[in-house]
Design an enzyme around this catalytic site. Sequence first.
Site, PDB file in Angstrom:
ATOM      1  CG  LEU A 189      -1.996  -1.150   1.208  1.00 45.08           C
ATOM      2  CD1 LEU A 189      -2.898  -1.048   2.444  1.00 45.08           C
ATOM      3  CD2 LEU A 189      -2.867  -1.180  -0.051  1.00 45.08           C
ATOM      4  CG  PHE A 217       1.967  -5.735 -11.681  1.00 39.04           C
ATOM      5  CD1 PHE A 217       1.109  -6.811 -11.482  1.00 39.04           C
ATOM      6  CD2 PHE A 217       2.032  -5.169 -12.937  1.00 39.04           C
ATOM      7  CE1 PHE A 217       0.333  -7.320 -12.516  1.00 39.04           C
ATOM      8  CE2 PHE A 217       1.261  -5.668 -13.986  1.00 39.04           C
ATOM      9  CZ  PHE A 217       0.406  -6.739 -13.771  1.00 39.04           C
ATOM     10  CB  SER A 274       9.308   0.029 -18.641  1.00 33.74           C
ATOM     11  OG  SER A 274       9.239   1.281 -19.278  1.00 33.74           O
ATOM     12  CE1 TYR A 288      10.351   3.141 -15.391  1.00 32.65           C
ATOM     13  CE2 TYR A 288       9.854   1.972 -13.350  1.00 32.65           C
ATOM     14  CZ  TYR A 288       9.635   2.186 -14.705  1.00 32.65           C
ATOM     15  OH  TYR A 288       8.693   1.444 -15.364  1.00 32.65           O
ATOM     16  CE  LYS A 341       9.796  -1.704 -13.858  1.00 32.16           C
ATOM     17  NZ  LYS A 341       9.044  -2.758 -13.118  1.00 32.16           N
ATOM     18  CE1 TYR A 350       3.688  -2.906 -17.009  1.00 31.19           C
ATOM     19  CE2 TYR A 350       3.480  -4.601 -18.677  1.00 31.19           C
ATOM     20  CZ  TYR A 350       3.457  -4.215 -17.353  1.00 31.19           C
ATOM     21  OH  TYR A 350       3.196  -5.135 -16.359  1.00 31.19           O
ATOM     22  CG  PHE A 351       5.706   0.824 -26.046  1.00 34.61           C
ATOM     23  CD1 PHE A 351       6.041  -0.512 -25.932  1.00 34.61           C
ATOM     24  CD2 PHE A 351       6.513   1.637 -26.823  1.00 34.61           C
ATOM     25  CE1 PHE A 351       7.153  -1.050 -26.610  1.00 34.61           C
ATOM     26  CE2 PHE A 351       7.616   1.103 -27.511  1.00 34.61           C
ATOM     27  CZ  PHE A 351       7.928  -0.229 -27.394  1.00 34.61           C
ATOM     28  CG  ASN A 352       4.072   5.980 -22.810  1.00 35.04           C
ATOM     29  OD1 ASN A 352       4.959   5.408 -23.453  1.00 35.04           O
ATOM     30  ND2 ASN A 352       4.306   7.061 -22.093  1.00 35.04           N
TER      31      ASN A 352
HETATM   32  C1  WQD Z   1       4.550  11.127 -22.134  1.00 33.05           C
HETATM   33  C2  WQD Z   1       4.771  12.328 -23.046  1.00 33.05           C
HETATM   34  C3  WQD Z   1       6.263  13.965 -22.119  1.00 33.05           C
HETATM   35  C4  WQD Z   1       3.683  15.096 -18.791  1.00 33.05           C
HETATM   36  C5  WQD Z   1       7.345   7.119 -18.507  1.00 33.05           C
HETATM   37  C6  WQD Z   1       8.263   5.978 -18.176  1.00 33.05           C
HETATM   38  C7  WQD Z   1       7.654   4.678 -18.585  1.00 33.05           C
HETATM   39  C8  WQD Z   1       6.297   4.550 -17.951  1.00 33.05           C
HETATM   40  C9  WQD Z   1       5.425   5.702 -18.427  1.00 33.05           C
HETATM   41  C10 WQD Z   1       6.303   3.551 -15.770  1.00 33.05           C
HETATM   42  C11 WQD Z   1       6.225  12.789 -23.087  1.00 33.05           C
HETATM   43  C12 WQD Z   1       4.852  14.528 -22.286  1.00 33.05           C
HETATM   44  C13 WQD Z   1       4.195  14.474 -19.924  1.00 33.05           C
HETATM   45  C14 WQD Z   1       3.332  16.473 -18.841  1.00 33.05           C
HETATM   46  C15 WQD Z   1       4.020  16.541 -21.139  1.00 33.05           C
HETATM   47  N1  WQD Z   1       6.417   4.612 -16.545  1.00 33.05           N
HETATM   48  N2  WQD Z   1       4.353  15.196 -21.070  1.00 33.05           N
HETATM   49  N3  WQD Z   1       3.516  17.137 -20.019  1.00 33.05           N
HETATM   50  O1  WQD Z   1       7.966   9.698 -19.996  1.00 33.05           O
HETATM   51  O2  WQD Z   1       6.918   8.524 -22.004  1.00 33.05           O
HETATM   52  O3  WQD Z   1       7.217   7.252 -19.891  1.00 33.05           O
HETATM   53  O4  WQD Z   1       6.055   6.905 -17.959  1.00 33.05           O
HETATM   54  O5  WQD Z   1       6.101   2.417 -16.058  1.00 33.05           O
HETATM   55  O6  WQD Z   1       8.477   3.632 -18.140  1.00 33.05           O
HETATM   56  O7  WQD Z   1       9.473   6.135 -18.907  1.00 33.05           O
HETATM   57  O8  WQD Z   1       5.515   9.055 -19.995  1.00 33.05           O
HETATM   58  O9  WQD Z   1       3.420  10.256 -19.485  1.00 33.05           O
HETATM   59  O10 WQD Z   1       5.599  11.108 -18.463  1.00 33.05           O
HETATM   60  O11 WQD Z   1       5.181  11.425 -20.890  1.00 33.05           O
HETATM   61  O12 WQD Z   1       4.177  17.190 -22.195  1.00 33.05           O
HETATM   62  O13 WQD Z   1       2.868  17.095 -17.853  1.00 33.05           O
HETATM   63  O14 WQD Z   1       4.025  13.424 -22.546  1.00 33.05           O
HETATM   64  O15 WQD Z   1       7.236  14.922 -22.479  1.00 33.05           O
HETATM   65  O16 WQD Z   1       6.500  13.264 -24.386  1.00 33.05           O
HETATM   66  P1  WQD Z   1       6.985   8.730 -20.540  1.00 33.05           P
HETATM   67  P2  WQD Z   1       4.895  10.487 -19.623  1.00 33.05           P
END
Ligand code: WQD
Length: 336
Positions: free
Chosen positions: A34, A81, A125, A150, A154, A177-179
Amino acid sequence: MPKILVTGGLGYIGSHTVVELLNDGFEVAIIDDLSNSERFVLDRIEEITGKKPDFFEFDLKDQERTNQFFAENKVDGVIHFAASKAVGESMVKPLIYYRNNLVGLLNLLDAAKDHHIDNIIFSSSCTVYGQADELPIDEKAPIKKAESSYGKTKQMGEEILEDFARVFDKKIIALRYFNPIGAHPSALIGELPKGVPNNLIPFITQTAAGIREQLSVFGDDYPTRDGTAIRDYIYVMDLANAHVKGLKRLLADENVDQYEIYNLGTGTGSTVLEVIQAFEEASGTKLNYKIVDRRPGDITAAYADNTKAAKELGWTPETSLEESLRTAWEWQKTLD
Ligand code: WQD
């Protein structure tokens, strides 16, 4: 049906995967400390599925308690996870990230060895690729030195698991995973970021909900079609489904190698501005945002070649960006 341990099972992707496992007839036990999740998620899982998984609240860094769990609970597989996952936080608290993500994993593996647990799915990731040289990114793309602590945990986790699988004859799948985005269609579970969200989608939904004043778009001078960075936004339920498919592959001894890797993304990249536009269409609201400087450490573009998962796991993501964003908005509206 087999019983599956889901560590971090009350977290974002973990809870959605538990729902998919229960709906598929598996029995589930959850370990969660938690530290980055809420206990009410357990009741929501029961509300969605009509089934209540066994829940054990403790930290995998407690080796004695981890061993005790396995001595007292027979499981047929583990989906791991439980880990800290905030990229920015890891840059200022590296030792916490190495200890939590690696000691937790090592305790789990020691217990899996001692209690003959042969099937393990690991939450990895696309961050392990860094800025890939070629797009879309397939599993053969070279691993580059991660920018964040981080990301390094991984990469190290994958190395540890590859050796563990070989030496102790285990069947292990790492899912990159991607996003991950969106929430369960019931809007009963979803992403619960603590404090100011790091990730784009929760920041968008909190801005639309008036919790945040304005979204900052981190840079519009990237070499992309509209100058903003490109990512592959994958719906969390499609992601959860991939975990069930990976687990079934291992339980049925269909794996070809002891250690296998799959990229989980839609195969399509979207720019930040395209995501904003899709959200505005999905939610019917106008988003308040401004362009600011790039965020240090961000890459220009990443999107998956997901043909290996399609071919070997029989997994194809079905949910559109707009539908994923709509579920994120419906979930946000339930939060006070
Ligand atoms: C996405 C895009 C930012 C916030 C990371 C980790 C990955 C996974 C997902 C854990 C980018 C842009 C973001 C904001 C913005 N994490 N952005 N304004 O960095 O691709 O991936 O999170 O598992 O492992 O690497 O994800 O959502 O932070 O950013 O413009 O306030 O959105 O620059 O282009 P990211 P994100």
